[in-house]
Design an enzyme around this catalytic site. Structure first.
Site, PDB file in Angstrom:
ATOM      1  N   LYS A  26      38.704 -53.240 -36.132  1.00  0.00           N
ATOM      2  CA  LYS A  26      40.123 -53.504 -35.904  1.00  0.00           C
ATOM      3  C   LYS A  26      40.985 -52.644 -36.837  1.00  0.00           C
ATOM      4  O   LYS A  26      41.908 -51.962 -36.397  1.00  0.00           O
ATOM      5  CB  LYS A  26      40.387 -54.993 -36.146  1.00  0.00           C
ATOM      6  CG  LYS A  26      41.623 -55.539 -35.492  1.00  0.00           C
ATOM      7  CD  LYS A  26      41.784 -57.033 -35.795  1.00  0.00           C
ATOM      8  CE  LYS A  26      40.901 -57.895 -34.914  1.00  0.00           C
ATOM      9  NZ  LYS A  26      40.917 -59.313 -35.301  1.00  0.00           N
ATOM     10  N   ARG A  96      44.226 -60.960 -40.396  1.00  0.00           N
ATOM     11  CA  ARG A  96      43.266 -60.892 -39.292  1.00  0.00           C
ATOM     12  C   ARG A  96      41.900 -60.408 -39.770  1.00  0.00           C
ATOM     13  O   ARG A  96      41.802 -59.401 -40.454  1.00  0.00           O
ATOM     14  CB  ARG A  96      43.760 -59.902 -38.228  1.00  0.00           C
ATOM     15  CG  ARG A  96      45.232 -59.975 -37.953  1.00  0.00           C
ATOM     16  CD  ARG A  96      45.698 -58.835 -37.061  1.00  0.00           C
ATOM     17  NE  ARG A  96      45.105 -58.856 -35.743  1.00  0.00           N
ATOM     18  CZ  ARG A  96      45.235 -57.880 -34.855  1.00  0.00           C
ATOM     19  NH1 ARG A  96      45.911 -56.774 -35.164  1.00  0.00           N
ATOM     20  NH2 ARG A  96      44.680 -57.985 -33.668  1.00  0.00           N
ATOM     21  N   GLY A 105      36.189 -63.918 -31.084  1.00  0.00           N
ATOM     22  CA  GLY A 105      36.432 -65.327 -31.356  1.00  0.00           C
ATOM     23  C   GLY A 105      35.578 -65.942 -32.450  1.00  0.00           C
ATOM     24  O   GLY A 105      35.638 -67.138 -32.686  1.00  0.00           O
ATOM     25  N   MET A 107      35.453 -65.138 -35.812  1.00  0.00           N
ATOM     26  CA  MET A 107      36.052 -65.296 -37.129  1.00  0.00           C
ATOM     27  C   MET A 107      37.526 -65.617 -36.962  1.00  0.00           C
ATOM     28  O   MET A 107      37.989 -65.869 -35.872  1.00  0.00           O
ATOM     29  CB  MET A 107      35.799 -64.060 -37.955  1.00  0.00           C
ATOM     30  CG  MET A 107      34.321 -63.938 -38.294  1.00  0.00           C
ATOM     31  SD  MET A 107      33.979 -62.519 -39.292  1.00  0.00           S
ATOM     32  CE  MET A 107      34.629 -61.240 -38.276  1.00  0.00           C
ATOM     33  N   ARG A 350      39.782 -51.304 -28.787  1.00  0.00           N
ATOM     34  CA  ARG A 350      38.357 -51.113 -29.055  1.00  0.00           C
ATOM     35  C   ARG A 350      37.704 -50.711 -27.742  1.00  0.00           C
ATOM     36  O   ARG A 350      38.282 -50.887 -26.675  1.00  0.00           O
ATOM     37  CB  ARG A 350      37.729 -52.386 -29.611  1.00  0.00           C
ATOM     38  CG  ARG A 350      37.819 -53.546 -28.641  1.00  0.00           C
ATOM     39  CD  ARG A 350      37.326 -54.837 -29.246  1.00  0.00           C
ATOM     40  NE  ARG A 350      37.754 -55.941 -28.411  1.00  0.00           N
ATOM     41  CZ  ARG A 350      37.935 -57.184 -28.824  1.00  0.00           C
ATOM     42  NH1 ARG A 350      37.762 -57.481 -30.088  1.00  0.00           N
ATOM     43  NH2 ARG A 350      38.302 -58.124 -28.002  1.00  0.00           N
ATOM     44  N   HIS A 472      36.372 -66.118 -23.411  1.00  0.00           N
ATOM     45  CA  HIS A 472      35.089 -66.063 -24.117  1.00  0.00           C
ATOM     46  C   HIS A 472      33.906 -65.976 -23.143  1.00  0.00           C
ATOM     47  O   HIS A 472      33.040 -65.119 -23.274  1.00  0.00           O
ATOM     48  CB  HIS A 472      34.964 -67.307 -25.004  1.00  0.00           C
ATOM     49  CG  HIS A 472      33.673 -67.368 -25.755  1.00  0.00           C
ATOM     50  ND1 HIS A 472      32.586 -68.080 -25.298  1.00  0.00           N
ATOM     51  CD2 HIS A 472      33.289 -66.776 -26.899  1.00  0.00           C
ATOM     52  CE1 HIS A 472      31.595 -67.938 -26.152  1.00  0.00           C
ATOM     53  NE2 HIS A 472      31.986 -67.149 -27.139  1.00  0.00           N
ATOM     54  N   SER A 796      -4.529 -45.878 -24.541  1.00  0.00           N
ATOM     55  CA  SER A 796      -3.342 -46.524 -24.001  1.00  0.00           C
ATOM     56  C   SER A 796      -3.114 -47.797 -24.805  1.00  0.00           C
ATOM     57  O   SER A 796      -3.999 -48.654 -24.895  1.00  0.00           O
ATOM     58  CB  SER A 796      -3.548 -46.848 -22.518  1.00  0.00           C
ATOM     59  OG  SER A 796      -2.431 -47.570 -22.056  1.00  0.00           O
ATOM     60  N   CYS A 863       0.891 -49.424 -22.326  1.00  0.00           N
ATOM     61  CA  CYS A 863       0.887 -50.224 -21.108  1.00  0.00           C
ATOM     62  C   CYS A 863       1.222 -51.690 -21.342  1.00  0.00           C
ATOM     63  O   CYS A 863       1.134 -52.500 -20.433  1.00  0.00           O
ATOM     64  CB  CYS A 863      -0.435 -50.072 -20.369  1.00  0.00           C
ATOM     65  SG  CYS A 863      -1.834 -50.675 -21.314  1.00  0.00           S
ATOM     66  N   TYR A 883       3.439 -41.188 -22.282  1.00  0.00           N
ATOM     67  CA  TYR A 883       4.090 -41.979 -21.238  1.00  0.00           C
ATOM     68  C   TYR A 883       4.168 -43.441 -21.653  1.00  0.00           C
ATOM     69  O   TYR A 883       3.451 -43.881 -22.551  1.00  0.00           O
ATOM     70  CB  TYR A 883       3.346 -41.853 -19.901  1.00  0.00           C
ATOM     71  CG  TYR A 883       1.984 -42.493 -19.873  1.00  0.00           C
ATOM     72  CD1 TYR A 883       1.839 -43.852 -19.565  1.00  0.00           C
ATOM     73  CD2 TYR A 883       0.831 -41.760 -20.159  1.00  0.00           C
ATOM     74  CE1 TYR A 883       0.590 -44.451 -19.549  1.00  0.00           C
ATOM     75  CE2 TYR A 883      -0.419 -42.346 -20.145  1.00  0.00           C
ATOM     76  CZ  TYR A 883      -0.543 -43.700 -19.845  1.00  0.00           C
ATOM     77  OH  TYR A 883      -1.762 -44.308 -19.841  1.00  0.00           O
TER      78      TYR A 883
HETATM   79  P1  ADP Z   1      40.816 -61.980 -32.468  1.00  0.00           P
HETATM   80  O1  ADP Z   1      39.821 -61.098 -33.111  1.00  0.00           O
HETATM   81  O2  ADP Z   1      40.396 -63.381 -32.301  1.00  0.00           O
HETATM   82  O3  ADP Z   1      41.412 -61.361 -31.227  1.00  0.00           O
HETATM   83  P2  ADP Z   1      43.184 -61.079 -33.761  1.00  0.00           P
HETATM   84  O4  ADP Z   1      43.223 -60.785 -35.196  1.00  0.00           O
HETATM   85  O5  ADP Z   1      43.082 -59.897 -32.888  1.00  0.00           O
HETATM   86  O6  ADP Z   1      42.016 -62.094 -33.515  1.00  0.00           O
HETATM   87  O7  ADP Z   1      44.497 -61.903 -33.454  1.00  0.00           O
HETATM   88  C1  ADP Z   1      44.630 -63.000 -32.608  1.00  0.00           C
HETATM   89  C2  ADP Z   1      45.844 -62.804 -31.717  1.00  0.00           C
HETATM   90  O8  ADP Z   1      47.034 -62.682 -32.493  1.00  0.00           O
HETATM   91  C3  ADP Z   1      45.760 -61.548 -30.885  1.00  0.00           C
HETATM   92  O9  ADP Z   1      46.264 -61.802 -29.617  1.00  0.00           O
HETATM   93  C4  ADP Z   1      46.653 -60.577 -31.602  1.00  0.00           C
HETATM   94  O10 ADP Z   1      47.197 -59.625 -30.743  1.00  0.00           O
HETATM   95  C5  ADP Z   1      47.722 -61.477 -32.192  1.00  0.00           C
HETATM   96  N1  ADP Z   1      48.265 -60.907 -33.413  1.00  0.00           N
HETATM   97  C6  ADP Z   1      47.578 -60.573 -34.510  1.00  0.00           C
HETATM   98  N2  ADP Z   1      48.384 -60.033 -35.437  1.00  0.00           N
HETATM   99  C7  ADP Z   1      49.616 -60.018 -34.912  1.00  0.00           C
HETATM  100  C8  ADP Z   1      50.875 -59.544 -35.364  1.00  0.00           C
HETATM  101  N3  ADP Z   1      51.016 -58.988 -36.557  1.00  0.00           N
HETATM  102  N4  ADP Z   1      51.937 -59.696 -34.561  1.00  0.00           N
HETATM  103  C9  ADP Z   1      51.792 -60.254 -33.340  1.00  0.00           C
HETATM  104  N5  ADP Z   1      50.641 -60.711 -32.835  1.00  0.00           N
HETATM  105  C10 ADP Z   1      49.556 -60.588 -33.619  1.00  0.00           C
HETATM  106 MG    MG Z   2      41.862 -59.480 -31.159  1.00  0.00          MG
END
Ligand code: ADP
Ligand code: MG
Ligand code: MG
Length: 912
Positions: A26, A96, A105, A107, A350, A472, A796, A863, A883
Site C-alpha cells: 500500500k 492504515r 481485511g 489487518m 495494487r 471478502h 524415475s 512420476c 521430464y
Molecule cells: P483495507 O486494507 O482493509 O482496504 P485501507 O487502509 O485500504 O484498509 O482502508 C480502508 C478504507 O478506508 C478504504 O476504503 C480506503 O480507501 C479508506 N481510506 C483509507 N484512508 C483514507 C483516507 N485518508 N481518506 C479517505 N478514505 C480513506
Molecule cells: Mg484497502
C-alpha cells in the site's frame, strides 16, 4: 539514524513501487502514484522495520521513531495548511496497515483520527456540515474502540442498529445529526465501561495508539491464518500509513468506491467496480448499503444508478487514471478511490486478483496492445489457474431445464467461475466437518469474513447473499479458484437458525444446492458438473475450436509454453482411455503405467487370487498363463494409444494381500473355483498378512521371491511390442522395477527382464529399442545412485514413497497429525502435495548428481503426484530432471510450470 518514515505528497514520494519490503504494498504504491502525478491525499509511511523492531522490543517503539514521525507530521500540516489537533479546523488522518503482500481485511485501519469533543465542533463549523462532523466522529470512535482498545465491534454496531430502528430507517445516511450526537455519547460511555478509561482526547495519544495497534494487527490470529494459507512468511511485518483524510461522506456530491481496471472475472477491458454516494471507504465492503455499479456496461437492472451516469466528470477522470495506471504497471489494477465534493482521489492501487479465465484474456489483450512482450504472457498465467479453465461447468441442456422448471431461485454476482453442487453448510465449522466426512459442501453465508477461511478451503463452492465483486468472499474465492456467487440478495440466510429462504423455499443444512459461478445463478437441488469448454473441444470433441476464443488462447499459451520449456511432460495412465485424454492435453509419453490396476479388473481378480494363493509353482504357472494374454492385450491398447511415444511400465508393486478377498462368501467362491476348502484358503491369506505392508513384501521384493510374476509381465510387454510393430505401431517400452534399494536387487531383476526380451524378440531384437530402469523411492537408492546408475538405463522418482520413507510418515495415516503440523508451522505445507525441497529434494539432487556422474546421459523423470504440482515442477526443472509425469488433467499445468521453470529466476543453483 535509520530512516523509518517515508513521506509522499505534492507530486513527490520518497518511496516507490519497488520498495514493498520496506513500505508494504500500500505504502509503496501510494508513493508511486504520487510520483505519477495521480491525485493521492498526502501522508507518510512508517516502514516494516519499525514494526519488526516494535515486536522484537516487546511492543515498544524504537527510539528514533518519535522524532521522525513528528517531523513528517509537521510537514504534512504545512502541506495541508491545517494543524493536527487544531480545534477550529483539524487535520485528520487515517492510519492504515499495509504489508508486502495484500491480505484483504486481515489487518486494521482507522479513519478520521485526530477528532475529539472540541475539534468535532470545529470540523462542523469549518465544513459547514455538523452532520458530517458527527458522522466522522462516531466512525472514528467505533474504529478506535475496536481496533486500538479491543472492544467487540458488534457492541458499536448494535447501538448503531438500535439508532436506526428508533428512527425507522435502514441506512446510516438517514440518521440525522442528533442521532449521531447521541451515538457519539453512547460510544464514549461504552469505551469507558469496557476499557476502564476515557476515550483519549489528545490526538497524539490517539496517533501512537493507532500505530501500535496496526503493528500488533500483524500478529493477530486472522492474519496468521491467512499467511499460513497463502504461504506468506511471518517475519515480514506490516508498514503503517498515516494519510490525510479526504471525505466521501460530505454529501451527495461525494462518494467512495473500489474498482478493477478490467473485469476480474472475465478479463473484459472495462472499468469494473462499485461505489456508494455519501459514504466512507469501509462502507463499500461492509455491505451495510448495497453499492451501485460504476460503469453503465455493468448494469444488471434499470434501478441501478452508475457512477458513469451520476458523476460523469469524476468517472471520466477515473477512466484516464485507469489508463495511466495500466500503462505504468503493465497489468490490471485493483483500486480504491474517494470523491470529495466532485474531486477524485486515489487511495490505493495494487495488482488485481483475477480468475484463470481473466488472467488468460488479460495477458493476451495486453500483449495485443503492445503493453507486454509475448514471453510475459506466459509469466502472467499462474499454472495453478489453469485448473479453473479446466473446471467443470453445468450441462447447458440441464441448466436450461432447471431454469424452465423454476429451479433458479436467485441470481448473484459471478464472482468465481466454475460449477459447484453440494450439500449446504451455514458455518465454516460445519463445512469443515461435513467435508471431513467426505461430503461435497457448499458454504452458504450472508457474508464471509476472514474467520471463515477454513470453511472456504473445505467447500467446493461459496454462496453469499450480500457483498459485491470485491467482497471478502469474492476476493478469497477467486484466489482459491473456487466457484463462487456473491450478493444473491433475494436469498435470506439465517445462519444461526440453520436455514435459508429463497422465494417460497426453505433449505436447511444437508439440502442440495448448486451454483454457477460463471453466470451467478443459484439453483435448487443437485446438478452434475460437466466438462469445461476446453475439455469438450480437446477430449470429447463435441465442440469445434473455431467457436471458442478461450480455447484458441489456451492452446496458444500451451504452444508458447512448449517452445520455452526444457523438461518434457508425460502422464500417469493405466488405460488406453486415460492415455488418450492425456495426449489430448499434450502428454509426450507415459511416465507411469501401473500394472496392478489391470489386475483388479472384474474378469481378472479371481485369476490373480488363484495365482497368489497357489500352493506350488505349477499351480501358479497355470494362473499366470491365463493372465498373460489379458496383460498383453492391455499393453497393446496402451502402446497403440501412445503410438510413437515412450511408455514406462512399472512391474507389480503393491503387497499381495491387497488382492485378497476380505469377505467369507468371496473365500467360499474362490475356494470352490480352486478346488480347495475355504478354511485352507483363509489360512493361506493369514500367512500373507503383514504388520506394516507398505514397508513389507512388495515392489521388487515380490519380483525376487515370485520370479514368475515379473517374467509373465515382461513377456506380456515384449509380446505386445512385437505385435504392435507388426501393425506398424511404433513402440518405445521402458520397463520400470519398483522399490529398488540395492544394486543387487536391480541387477538380478533386470537380467531376468532382459532375458525374457531376448527370448521374445529373437531375431527382431535389434529393431526394438527398450529400456530397463528403476523407480527411485527408497532413500537408500538415492544414497547408492552411483552404483545403480551403472546398471539402470533410467531413474524415475516415485516421490510419494520417497516422501513417505524420508519422513517416515505413513501416507495413509498422516491425516491424524499432518493438519496440525501445518497449522503449527512445523511443516510449511503438505509434503505429499508440494515436494519438500529441503529434505526430500536434497536426496533427489544427490541422486541425480551421482547417477549422472556415473552415466552422463542417464534419463531422469518424476512420476509421483508432485509431477503435477506447479511449485514442485519448478524444483524438478532446477534439479535437472528430463521430464515430469502427472495425471492427465494436470498435464497443461505441468507444461506451463515447466516453462515458468525456464522463465523465472529463482536464484537457485540451476540445473544439475
Ligand atoms: P483495507 O486494507 O482493509 O482496504 P485501507 O487502509 O485500504 O484498509 O482502508 C480502508 C478504507 O478506508 C478504504 O476504503 C480506503 O480507501 C479508506 N481510506 C483509507 N484512508 C483514507 C483516507 N485518508 N481518506 C479517505 N478514505 C480513506
Ligand atoms: Mg484497502
Ligand atoms: Mg511407490
Amino acid at each position: 539514524m535509520a530512516k523509518l518514515v517515508y513521506a509522499f505528497g505534492k507530486g513527490k514520494g520518497e518511496g516507490n513501487a519497488r520498495m514493498k519490503d520496506l513500505l508494504g504494498g500500500k505504502g509503496a504504491n501510494l508513493a508511486e502514484m504520487t510520483n505519477l502525478g495521480i491525485p493521492v491525499p498526502p501522508g507518510f509511511t512508517i516502514s516494516t522495520r519499525a514494526c519488526n523492531a516494535y515486536s522484537e522490543r516487546g511492543q515498544r517503539f524504537p527510539e528514533e521513531l518519535a522524532s521522525q514521525v513528528e517531523r513528517a507530521l509537521g510537514r504534512l500540516e504545512t502541506l495541508q495548511g491545517k494543524r493536527f489537533g487544531d480545534e477550529a479546523d483539524p487535520l485528520l488522518v487515517s492510519v492504515r496497515s499495509g504489508a508486502k503482500f495484500s491480505m484483504p481485511g486481515m489487518m486494521d485501519t482507522i479513519l478520521n483520527l485526530g477528532l475529539n469533543d472540541r475539534s468535532t465542533d470545529g470540523l462542523a463549523r469549518a465544513s459547514g456540515d455538523r452532520r458530517f462532523a458527527f458522522d466522522a466522529y462516531r466512525r472514528f470512535l467505533s474504529m478506535y474502540g475496536s481496533v486500538v482498545l479491543g472492544i467487540d465491534k458488534a457492541e458499536f454496531e448494535s447501538q448503531l442498529d438500535a439508532a436506526k430502528e428508533r428512527r425507522g430507517v435502514a441506512a446510516d445516511t438517514d440518521l440525522d445529526v442528533s442521532d449521531l450526537e447521541r451515538l457519539v455519547g453512547q460510544f464514549q460511555s461504552t469505551i469507558r465501561a469496557r476499557s476502564g478509561k476515557s476515550f483519549p482526547q489528545k490526538p497524539h495519544e490517539q496517533l501512537w495508539g493507532a500505530i501500535a495497534a496496526v503493528f500488533r494487527s500483524w500478529g493477530n490470529d486472522r492474519a496468521r491464518r491467512y499467511r499460513r494459507e497463502y504461504g506468506i512468511p511471518d517475519h515480514l511485518g506490516t508498514a503503517a500509513n498515516v494519510q490525510s483524510m479526504v471525505y466521501g461522506n460530505l454529501g451527495d456530491d461525494c462518494a467512495t468506491g473500489v474498482a478493477f481496471t478490467r473485469n476480474p472475472a472475465t478479463g473484459e477491458n472495462v472499468l469494473y467496480g462499485e461505489y456508494l454516494v455519501n459514504a466512507q471507504g469501509e462502507d463499500v465492503v461492509a455491505g451495510t448499503r448495497t453499492p451501485q455499479p460504476i460503469s453503465r456496461s455493468q448494469k444488471t437492472d434499470a434501478t441501478q444508478v452508475t457512477l458513469e451516469e451520476r458523476m460523469p466528470k469524476a468517472y471520466a477522470e477515473l477512466q484516464t487514471i485507469r489508463r495511466t495506471l495500466e500503462k505504468h504497471y503493465k497489468d490490471m489494477q485493483d483500486i480504491e478511490f474517494t470523491i470529495e465534493r466532485g474531486r477524485l482521489y486515489l487511495l490505493q492501487t495494487r495488482t488485481g486478483k483475477r480468475t484463470g479465465l481473466a488472467a488468460l484474456h488479460i495477458a493476451f489483450d495486453l500483449h495485443a496492445a503492445r503493453v507486454i512482450p509475448q514471453r510475459e504472457v506466459l509469466r502472467r498465467v499462474d499454472p495453478d489457474m489453469l485448473v479453473q479453465l479446466l473446471a467443470p461447468v453445468f450441462d447447458p441442456a440441464e441448466l436450461s431445464r432447471a431454469r424452465s422448471d423454476g429451479r433458479v431461485v436467485a441470481r448473484g454476482l459471478p464472482a468465481g467461475p466454475g460449477a459447484a453442487s453440494g450439500t449446504i453448510a451455514f458455518s465454516a465449522e460445519r463445512a469443515e466437518a461435513l467435508a471431513h466426512d467426505g461430503r461435497r459442501v457448499l458454504l452458504v453465508r450472508t457474508e464471509t469474513s476472514p474467520e471463515d477461511i477454513g470453511g472456504m478451503v473445505a467447500a467446493v463452492g461459496i454462496l453469499t447473499s450480500r457483498g459485491g465483486m470485491t467482497s471478502h468472499a469474492a476476493v478469497v474465492a477467486r484466489g482459491m479458484g473456487k466457484p463462487c456467487v456473491v450478493g444473491a440478495e433475494s436469498i435470506r440466510v439465517a445462519e444461526h437458525d440453520g436455514h435459508l429462504v429463497a422465494g417460497s423455499t426453505t433449505l436447511r443444512e444437508g439440502d442440495a444446492l448448486s451454483i454457477d459461478g460463471t453466470t451467478g445463478e443459484v439453483i435448487l437441488g443437485p446438478l452434475d458438473p460437466h466438462p469445461s469448454e476446453i475439455q469438450q473441444i480437446l477430449v470429447e470433441k463435441t465442440k469445434r475450436p473455431a467457436r471458442s476464443k478461450l480455447y484458441r488462447r489456451f492452446s496458444k499459451l500451451m504452444r508458447l509454453a512448449d517452445q520455452v520449456r526444457r523438461m518434457r511432460v508425460r502422464t500417469n495412465a493405466d488405460t488406453p482411455e486415460d492415455a488418450r485424454v492425456a495426449r489430448a492435453f499434450g502428454a509426450e509419453g507415459i511416465g507411469l503405467c501401473r500394472t496392478e490396476h489391470m489386475f483388479f479388473a472384474e474378469d481378472r481378480i479371481s485369476v490373480v487370487r488363484e495365482m497368489i494363493l497357489a500352493d506350488d509353482d505349477a499351480q501358479r504357472a497355470r494362473a499366470l498363463e491365463r493372465l498373460l494374454p489379458m496383460q498383453r492385450a492391455d499393453f497393446i491398447g496402451i502402446f497403440k494409444a501412445m503410438n510413437g511415444l515412450p511408455v514406462t511400465i512399472r512391474l507389480l508393486d503393491p503387497p499381495l494381500h491387497e488382492f485378497l478377498p476380505t469377505r467369507p462368501e468371496q473365500f467360499r467362491r474362490i475356494a470352490a473355483e480352486m478346488g480347495v476348502t475355504a478354511a485352507a484358503l483363509e489360512a493361506k491369506a493369514r500367512q500373507l498378512h503383514e504388520t506394516n505392508p507398505m514397508l513389507g513384501h512388495r515392489g521388487c521384493r515380490l519380483g525376487v521371491t515370485f520370479p514368475a510374476i515379473y517374467e509373465m509381465q515382461a513377456r506380456a510387454i515384449f509380446e505386445a511390442a512385437v505385435h504392435c510393430r507388426r501393425e506398424r505401431v511404433r513402440v518405445l517400452p521402458e520397463v520400470m522395477i519398483p522399490l529398488v534399494g540395492t544394486v543387487e536387487e536391480f541387477r538380478v531383476l533386470a537380467a531376468r527382464v532382459r532375458s525374457v526380451a531376448d527370448e521374445v524378440l529373437g531375431t527382431a531384437r535389434g529393431r526394438l529399442r527398450y529400456l530397463v530402469g528403476t523407480m527411485i523411492e527408497v532413500p537408500r537408492a538415492c544414497l547408492v545412485a552411483d552404483s545403480i546408475a551403472a546398471e539402470a538405463e533410467f531413474f524415475s522418482f516415485g516421490t510419494n514413497d520417497l516422501t513417505q520413507m524420508t519422513y517416515g510418515f505413513s501416507r495413509d495415516d498422516v491425516g491424524k497429525f499432518l493438519p496440525q503440523y501445518v497449522a503449527m508451522r512445523l511443516l510449511p505445507s503438505d509434503p505429499f502435495q508440494t515436494l519438500d525441497t529441503v529434505g526430500v529434494g536434497r536426496l533427489v539432487r544427490l541422486c541425480i548428481a551421482e547417477g549422472r556422474g556415473r552415466k552422463s546421459d542417464l534419463k531422469v523423470g518424476v512420476c509421483g503426484e508432485h509431477g503435477g504440482d506447479a511449485r514442485s515442477v519448478l524444483f524438478f526443472h532446477d534439479a535437472g530432471a528430463d521430464y515430469v509425469s502427472c495425471s492427465p488433467y494436470r498435464v497443461p499445468i505441468a507444461r506451463l510450470a515447466a516453462a515458468h521453470g525456464v522463465l523465472t529466476d529463482r536464484g537457485g543453483s540451476g540445473t544439475a
